[in-house]
Design a protein around this motif. Structure first.
Motif, mmCIF file in Angstrom:
data_model
loop_
_atom_site.group_PDB
_atom_site.id
_atom_site.type_symbol
_atom_site.label_atom_id
_atom_site.label_comp_id
_atom_site.label_asym_id
_atom_site.label_seq_id
_atom_site.Cartn_x
_atom_site.Cartn_y
_atom_site.Cartn_z
ATOM 1 N N MET A 68 35.073 56.701 33.920
ATOM 2 C CA MET A 68 34.543 58.036 33.684
ATOM 3 C C MET A 68 35.672 59.041 33.614
ATOM 4 N N ARG A 69 35.576 59.935 32.636
ATOM 5 C CA ARG A 69 36.541 61.007 32.493
ATOM 6 C C ARG A 69 35.802 62.332 32.663
ATOM 7 N N LEU A 70 36.338 63.215 33.503
ATOM 8 C CA LEU A 70 35.675 64.464 33.848
ATOM 9 C C LEU A 70 36.389 65.647 33.200
ATOM 10 N N PHE A 71 35.597 66.548 32.598
ATOM 11 C CA PHE A 71 36.135 67.729 31.932
ATOM 12 C C PHE A 71 35.302 68.950 32.327
ATOM 13 N N VAL A 72 35.906 70.133 32.175
ATOM 14 C CA VAL A 72 35.183 71.403 32.290
ATOM 15 C C VAL A 72 35.381 72.162 30.990
ATOM 16 N N ARG A 73 34.283 72.700 30.472
ATOM 17 C CA ARG A 73 34.258 73.350 29.167
ATOM 18 C C ARG A 73 34.677 74.822 29.280
ATOM 19 N N PHE A 74 35.583 75.247 28.397
ATOM 20 C CA PHE A 74 35.965 76.654 28.272
ATOM 21 C C PHE A 74 35.852 77.050 26.809
ATOM 22 N N ASP A 75 35.934 78.361 26.529
ATOM 23 C CA ASP A 75 35.803 78.835 25.146
ATOM 24 C C ASP A 75 36.836 78.192 24.230
ATOM 25 N N GLY A 76 38.035 77.965 24.759
ATOM 26 C CA GLY A 76 39.091 77.415 23.923
ATOM 27 C C GLY A 76 39.143 75.907 23.889
ATOM 28 N N GLY A 77 38.208 75.241 24.535
ATOM 29 C CA GLY A 77 38.219 73.788 24.554
ATOM 30 C C GLY A 77 37.777 73.260 25.901
ATOM 31 N N CYS A 78 38.327 72.127 26.305
ATOM 32 C CA CYS A 78 37.952 71.491 27.562
ATOM 33 C C CYS A 78 39.200 71.186 28.384
ATOM 34 N N LEU A 79 39.083 71.373 29.683
ATOM 35 C CA LEU A 79 40.168 71.072 30.601
ATOM 36 C C LEU A 79 39.884 69.727 31.263
ATOM 37 N N TYR A 80 40.821 68.799 31.179
ATOM 38 C CA TYR A 80 40.648 67.475 31.766
ATOM 39 C C TYR A 80 40.918 67.552 33.263
ATOM 40 N N LEU A 81 39.988 67.014 34.058
ATOM 41 C CA LEU A 81 40.121 67.050 35.509
ATOM 42 C C LEU A 81 40.718 65.769 36.068
ATOM 43 N N GLY A 82 40.346 64.638 35.483
ATOM 44 C CA GLY A 82 40.799 63.354 35.989
ATOM 45 C C GLY A 82 39.694 62.326 35.862
ATOM 46 N N ALA A 83 39.923 61.183 36.463
ATOM 47 C CA ALA A 83 38.926 60.114 36.440
ATOM 48 C C ALA A 83 37.907 60.332 37.552
ATOM 49 N N GLY A 84 36.700 59.818 37.335
ATOM 50 C CA GLY A 84 35.652 59.900 38.341
ATOM 51 C C GLY A 84 35.335 58.529 38.908
#
Length: 273
Positions: A68-84
Motif C-alpha cells: 500500500m502506498r499512502l498519499f495526501v491530495r493537494f491542489d498541485g498534486g499529491c504528496l507521498y507519505l510512505g508505505a502502509g
C-alpha cells in the motif's frame, strides 16, 4: 477506483494506492498522527478483500500483506507519505468499517503539519454540571450531554415516548433524538422502538453490553413515570446497581464519552507515581 469517506482507493494487480484529503476529522479517512493513517469505511468489498486476505496476523509461509502506498491530495498534486502496513482492522456485521495503517517511515513534524494542519481546539465544556451531580443527577446529565455532544440531527424529540417510562429515561431519549451518539458506541442504550420486557415480564430491558454478555433493566408497571427506580444488572444473575436510574444514566454517559472519544489519553499507575 473506490471512494471511501475522505479518500479514494485505487487497486492495481499487486498494489494499492490510498489518496486522502488533508485535514483532521475523526469520521473520515486520513492521517491520524505521525505514525498512523486510518481508512474509514464502510469499505467496498473489493478493497476489504485485498486488505484482509491474508490477514496481517498470519503464520510463516503465507503470502505477504498487500503493498500500500499512502498519499495526501493537494491542489498541485499529491504528496507521498510512505508505505502502509496493517496492524488492525475493525469489522462490524461483516463489513470492514475501519482499518489502521502504520505509516513507514513515520512522518516528520513538517510533513505532519502540512497534511494535518494544526487547528485551535475549541474551548472545553464548562464543568458546571458537576454541581448538580448529587442534588439533581438528571439535570447534571442533561448539562453534560448538551455541552459534550453537538447537535447531529434536526429531528425533533419524539412524541412517541411512552408515558410509562421513568422521567430520567424519557429525558435521555429526548436528548438522543438530536444527539444519537449518546446512546453509546461501546455498550448501548436500546433504541426506543427496541425496548422489550425481559423473560419474566417484570422488568424492562433498556441497556445491553457490547457483546451481549449482560443487560440492564428496570421494573416495569404502572406509575413508573414518577419514580427513579433501581437498575438491575443481569448476566444470568440479577444484581442491583449502586445507582438508581438517574445516576446510572449519568455514569453510563460519562463512560461512553470517555470510551468513544476520538482522542484519548491514559495514565498507568506505575507512570504516575
Amino acid at each position: 477506483m473506490f471512494p471511501v469517506p475522505g479518500a479514494t482507493v485505487a487497486l492495481g494487480s499487486s498494489s494499492m494506492v490510498i489518496i486522502a484529503d488533508p485535514g483532521d476529522h475523526p469520521e473520515v479517512s486520513g492521517v491520524w498522527n505521525d505514525q498512523e493513517f486510518r481508512l474509514v469505511g464502510p469499505v467496498p468489498a473489493p478493497v476489504a478483500s485485498r486488505l484482509m486476505e491474508p490477514m496481517p496476523f498470519t503464520t510463516v509461509g503465507t503470502p505477504p500483506q498487500p503493498l500500500m502506498r499512502l498519499f495526501v491530495r493537494f491542489d498541485g498534486g499529491c504528496l507521498y507519505l510512505g508505505a502502509g502496513r496493517i496492524p488492525m482492522c475493525e469489522v462490524s456485521e461483516g463489513v470492514l468499517v475501519r482499518c489502521h495503517l502504520r505509516i513507514s517511515p513515520p512522518l516528520s513534524r513538517e510533513v505532519l503539519d502540512r497534511v494535518r494542519p494544526p487547528v485551535t481546539p475549541p474551548p472545553p465544556p464548562v464543568p458546571g454540571w458537576l454541581g448538580d451531580v448529587r442534588a439533581n443527577p438528571g439535570r447534571a446529565l442533561e448539562r453534560f450531554l448538551t455541552a459534550w455532544y453537538p447537535v447531529a440531527s434536526t429531528r425533533e424529540p419524539t412524541a412517541d415516548i411512552p408515558g410509562s417510562l421513568p422521567r430520567a429515561l424519557a429525558g435521555f431519549y429526548r436528548l438522543a433524538a438530536q444527539r444519537p451518539a449518546i446512546l453509546g458506541s461501546h455498550n448501548r442504550i436500546r433504541l426506543l422502538g427496541d425496548l422489550r420486557p425481559d423473560g419474566s415480564a417484570e422488568r424492562l430491558v433498556f441497556g445491553v453490553e457490547c457483546q451481549g454478555g449482560w443487560t440492564w433493566s428496570i421494573p416495569c408497571g404502572p406509575g413508573a413515570a414518577d419514580t427513579d427506580p433501581t437498575v438491575w444488572f443481569d448476566d444470568g444473575h440479577l444484581v442491583p446497581e449502586q445507582e438508581t436510574l438517574s445516576g446510572f444514566l449519568l455514569q453510563f454517559a460519562l463512560e461512553e464519552a470517555a470510551i468513544g472519544a476520538p482522542y484519548r489519553t491514559s495514565c498507568h499507575d506505575w507512570l504516575c507515581r
